[in-house]
Design a protein around this motif. Structure first.
Motif, mmCIF file in Angstrom:
data_model
loop_
_atom_site.group_PDB
_atom_site.id
_atom_site.type_symbol
_atom_site.label_atom_id
_atom_site.label_comp_id
_atom_site.label_asym_id
_atom_site.label_seq_id
_atom_site.Cartn_x
_atom_site.Cartn_y
_atom_site.Cartn_z
ATOM 1 N N VAL A 117 0.828 -1.349 -0.255
ATOM 2 C CA VAL A 117 0.079 0.049 0.036
ATOM 3 C C VAL A 117 0.799 1.327 -0.060
ATOM 4 N N VAL A 118 0.672 2.223 -1.067
ATOM 5 C CA VAL A 118 1.346 3.593 -1.008
ATOM 6 C C VAL A 118 0.536 4.640 -0.922
ATOM 7 N N THR A 119 0.743 5.495 0.049
ATOM 8 C CA THR A 119 0.006 6.697 -0.016
ATOM 9 C C THR A 119 0.713 8.051 -0.900
ATOM 10 N N ARG A 120 -0.278 8.754 -1.365
ATOM 11 C CA ARG A 120 0.175 10.056 -2.164
ATOM 12 C C ARG A 120 -0.665 11.013 -1.679
ATOM 13 N N GLU A 121 -0.168 12.098 -1.650
ATOM 14 C CA GLU A 121 -0.953 13.467 -0.896
ATOM 15 C C GLU A 121 -1.091 14.553 -1.916
ATOM 16 N N GLY A 122 -2.232 15.108 -2.330
ATOM 17 C CA GLY A 122 -2.294 15.945 -3.124
ATOM 18 C C GLY A 122 -3.776 16.052 -3.898
ATOM 19 N N SER A 123 -4.078 16.898 -4.639
ATOM 20 C CA SER A 123 -5.659 16.829 -5.259
ATOM 21 C C SER A 123 -5.593 15.533 -6.303
ATOM 22 N N SER A 124 -6.600 14.693 -5.955
ATOM 23 C CA SER A 124 -6.822 13.628 -6.659
ATOM 24 C C SER A 124 -6.673 13.444 -8.201
ATOM 25 N N TRP A 125 -7.082 14.358 -8.842
ATOM 26 C CA TRP A 125 -7.075 14.337 -10.366
ATOM 27 C C TRP A 125 -5.628 14.447 -10.989
ATOM 28 N N ASP A 126 -4.851 15.405 -10.041
ATOM 29 C CA ASP A 126 -3.407 15.699 -10.181
ATOM 30 C C ASP A 126 -2.538 14.527 -10.178
ATOM 31 N N LEU A 127 -2.838 13.836 -8.971
ATOM 32 C CA LEU A 127 -2.265 12.607 -8.704
ATOM 33 C C LEU A 127 -2.239 11.775 -9.437
ATOM 34 N N LEU A 128 -3.588 11.415 -10.112
ATOM 35 C CA LEU A 128 -3.935 10.311 -10.931
ATOM 36 C C LEU A 128 -2.981 10.703 -12.247
ATOM 37 N N GLU A 129 -2.779 11.852 -12.684
ATOM 38 C CA GLU A 129 -1.990 12.093 -13.896
ATOM 39 C C GLU A 129 -0.540 11.639 -13.825
ATOM 40 N N GLU A 130 -0.026 11.560 -12.579
ATOM 41 C CA GLU A 130 1.353 11.115 -12.604
ATOM 42 C C GLU A 130 1.485 9.514 -12.814
ATOM 43 N N PHE A 131 0.431 8.853 -12.808
ATOM 44 C CA PHE A 131 0.553 7.376 -13.436
ATOM 45 C C PHE A 131 0.463 7.321 -14.951
ATOM 46 N N GLU A 132 1.021 6.188 -15.264
ATOM 47 C CA GLU A 132 0.961 5.778 -16.728
ATOM 48 C C GLU A 132 -0.446 5.541 -17.140
ATOM 49 N N ASP A 133 -0.717 5.788 -18.244
ATOM 50 C CA ASP A 133 -2.257 5.400 -19.000
ATOM 51 C C ASP A 133 -2.375 3.992 -18.829
ATOM 52 N N GLU A 134 -3.463 3.514 -18.422
ATOM 53 C CA GLU A 134 -4.004 2.286 -18.205
ATOM 54 C C GLU A 134 -3.141 1.700 -17.526
ATOM 55 N N TYR A 135 -2.854 1.968 -16.313
ATOM 56 C CA TYR A 135 -1.789 1.469 -15.303
ATOM 57 C C TYR A 135 -2.512 0.721 -14.163
ATOM 58 N N PHE A 136 -3.884 1.034 -13.969
ATOM 59 C CA PHE A 136 -4.709 0.466 -12.737
ATOM 60 C C PHE A 136 -5.488 -0.635 -13.246
ATOM 61 N N ASP A 137 -5.910 -1.652 -12.750
ATOM 62 C CA ASP A 137 -6.878 -2.483 -12.826
ATOM 63 C C ASP A 137 -8.252 -2.232 -12.345
ATOM 64 N N PHE A 138 -8.188 -1.258 -11.296
ATOM 65 C CA PHE A 138 -9.539 -0.631 -10.935
ATOM 66 C C PHE A 138 -9.390 0.576 -10.285
ATOM 67 N N ALA A 139 -10.398 1.418 -10.114
ATOM 68 C CA ALA A 139 -10.128 2.627 -9.151
ATOM 69 C C ALA A 139 -11.363 2.996 -8.619
ATOM 70 N N TYR A 140 -11.271 3.069 -7.159
ATOM 71 C CA TYR A 140 -12.437 3.262 -6.354
ATOM 72 C C TYR A 140 -12.360 4.826 -5.924
ATOM 73 N N ILE A 141 -13.547 5.370 -6.580
ATOM 74 C CA ILE A 141 -13.534 6.948 -6.333
ATOM 75 C C ILE A 141 -14.436 7.383 -5.360
ATOM 76 N N ASP A 142 -13.779 8.178 -4.160
ATOM 77 C CA ASP A 142 -14.401 8.538 -3.249
ATOM 78 C C ASP A 142 -13.851 9.630 -2.629
#
Length: 218
Positions: A117-142
């Motif tokens: 488990v890895v934590t990242r702090e910041g605005s969610s959409w900006d943090l998501l942009e730091e990952f490669e495209d099609e990196y995750f198998d699932f995203a739980y948005i809350d």
């Protein structure tokens, strides 16, 4: 403040609110749609074919493919991260949040130490942009529940979740009864699902009506 004091205050405020709504409707001839971010589009029937209707959100999580890479967009205390680890069993789970003050690392302490488990702090959409495209198998948005915030999280998730992967959204409602504030989740999800022709796979009830919905990325 006691429960009785809260009840008295809420009911007094509610009456004022209801009187104002009646006056607005009488004078304008229309409902105050600005309170709920406007009307949501109907999800086309074909995108609901085969959707599983379940009693609780944990049942959706248990249905996810195991061993993938997941992201919880908005983790708060980290308590639901524990559920994601136990039921989805990802080989890695990223937690994104703008403020980790409420976070209790004991929920996933061993996984944090192991790097699972890895934590990242910041605005969610900006943090998501730091990952490669099609990196995750699932995203739980809350994370943020305002309409514009949810739209940004969804737009980023569509790029960052693999084709065929799952996007799940908590609090699929237009109004939070326990906070007396509008939620933009319902409209943002309905627009995103409909405009991108995404297949809805799961819907789960919640005891207070804060439902969950899941769909496949394509």
């Amino acid at each position: 403040m006691s429960e009785e004091q809260l009840r008295t205050n809420v009911y007094a405020a509610l009456k004022t609110f209801q009187d104002s709504l009646r006056t607005y409707r009488r004078e304008t001839g229309s409902p105050p749609e600005f309170l709920i971010s406007g009307a949501s589009p109907a999800i086309p029937r074909e995108l609901l074919a085969g959707c599983k209707v379940l009693p609780r959100r944990e049942d959706i999580i248990a249905d996810l493919p195991k061993g993938g890479i997941g992201v919880e967009v908005g983790t708060q205390t980290g308590r639901f991260a524990r559920t994601l680890m136990d039921l989805a069993k990802p080989r890695k789970l990223y937690l994104l949040d703008i403020d980790y003050t409420p976070f209790r690392k004991e929920h996933v302490e061993q996984e944090l130490e192991a790097g699972t488990v890895v934590t990242r702090e910041g605005s969610s959409w900006d943090l998501l942009e730091e990952f490669e495209d099609e990196y995750f198998d699932f995203a739980y948005i809350d994370a943020g529940h305002g309409y514009e915030m949810v739209k940004k999280d969804l737009a980023a998730s569509l790029r960052k979740v693999k084709k065929g992967g799952y996007i799940l959204c908590n609090d699929f409602v237009v109004w939070s009864a326990l906070e007396a504030i509008p939620y933009g989740v319902h409209k943002a999800v309905c627009e995103t699902v409909s405009s991108n022709k995404l297949q809805v796979t799961h819907f789960a009830f919640h005891p207070y009506g804060y439902s969950d919905i899941a769909f496949r990325n394509s």
